[in-house]
Design an enzyme around this catalytic site. Structure first.
Site, mmCIF file in Angstrom:
data_model
loop_
_atom_site.group_PDB
_atom_site.id
_atom_site.type_symbol
_atom_site.label_atom_id
_atom_site.label_comp_id
_atom_site.label_asym_id
_atom_site.label_seq_id
_atom_site.Cartn_x
_atom_site.Cartn_y
_atom_site.Cartn_z
ATOM 1 N N ASP A 71 0.844 -1.206 0.000
ATOM 2 C CA ASP A 71 0.000 0.000 0.000
ATOM 3 C C ASP A 71 0.874 1.248 0.000
ATOM 4 O O ASP A 71 0.589 2.228 -0.695
ATOM 5 C CB ASP A 71 -0.919 0.028 1.228
ATOM 6 C CG ASP A 71 -1.956 -1.078 1.228
ATOM 7 O OD1 ASP A 71 -2.381 -1.495 0.133
ATOM 8 O OD2 ASP A 71 -2.344 -1.528 2.320
ATOM 9 N N HIS A 98 -2.883 -3.459 8.768
ATOM 10 C CA HIS A 98 -2.210 -2.314 8.152
ATOM 11 C C HIS A 98 -3.192 -1.172 7.855
ATOM 12 O O HIS A 98 -3.016 -0.416 6.909
ATOM 13 C CB HIS A 98 -1.447 -2.757 6.897
ATOM 14 C CG HIS A 98 -2.304 -3.370 5.835
ATOM 15 N ND1 HIS A 98 -2.958 -4.567 5.989
ATOM 16 C CD2 HIS A 98 -2.616 -2.943 4.594
ATOM 17 C CE1 HIS A 98 -3.636 -4.844 4.895
ATOM 18 N NE2 HIS A 98 -3.450 -3.866 4.031
#
EC number: 4.2.3.3
Length: 152
Positions: A71, A98
């Site tokens: 990401d 996350h």
């Protein structure tokens, strides 16, 4: 903050990201739009990118898996002006370890003013837009001017 113009080319650089519970939905969406997506440059987080490539044969530039930093890699590409569209099917009903990375990714997409789809409906709106296969000017932060102001 001062703004400047960035031109998205007709051939878009598209990031594909999906949480585990949403991967099947993204895979079906990609399969429906495979011919159109093949005309663009695709990026994805690791697991998603490999699944898309394996299922469709599309060339996908796969980053690390999301929880391993993927990401953040996609976010860095957005900040560098290398991603034009973010298709991010995230799961609002299940927390992921996350989550801060997810929030950062969405924040960067907003800061750099790129189109973001978070579900099938918004992804369909983006891919069916007359702007999808055409150049498009967007307003983005004028970073050189921002930096110059900060260094005064």
């Amino acid at each position: 903050m001062e703004l400047t113009t960035r031109t998205l080319s007709a051939q878009k650089h598209i990031a594909l990201v999906a949480h585990d519970h949403c991967k099947d939905m993204l895979m079906k969406w990609v399969a429906r739009h495979q011919a159109l997506l093949a005309q663009h440059v695709l990026y994805a987080t690791g697991t998603t990118g490999n699944l898309v490539s394996r299922a469709t044969g599309l060339e996908v530039n796969a980053m690390l898996s999301g929880p391993m930093g993927g990401d953040q890699q996609v976010g860095a590409l957005i900040s560098e002006g290398k991603i034009d569209v973010l298709i991010f099917f995230w799961d609002p009903l299940n927390a992921v370890p996350h989550d801060p990375d997810v929030k950062a990714l969405l924040r960067l997409a907003t800061v750099w003013n790129i189109p973001v789809a978070t579900n099938v409906s918004t992804a369909d709106f983006i891919i069916q837009s007359p702007h999808f296969n055409q150049p498009l000017d967007i307003l983005i932060p004028d970073y050189p001017r921002y930096l110059a102001e900060r260094l005064k």
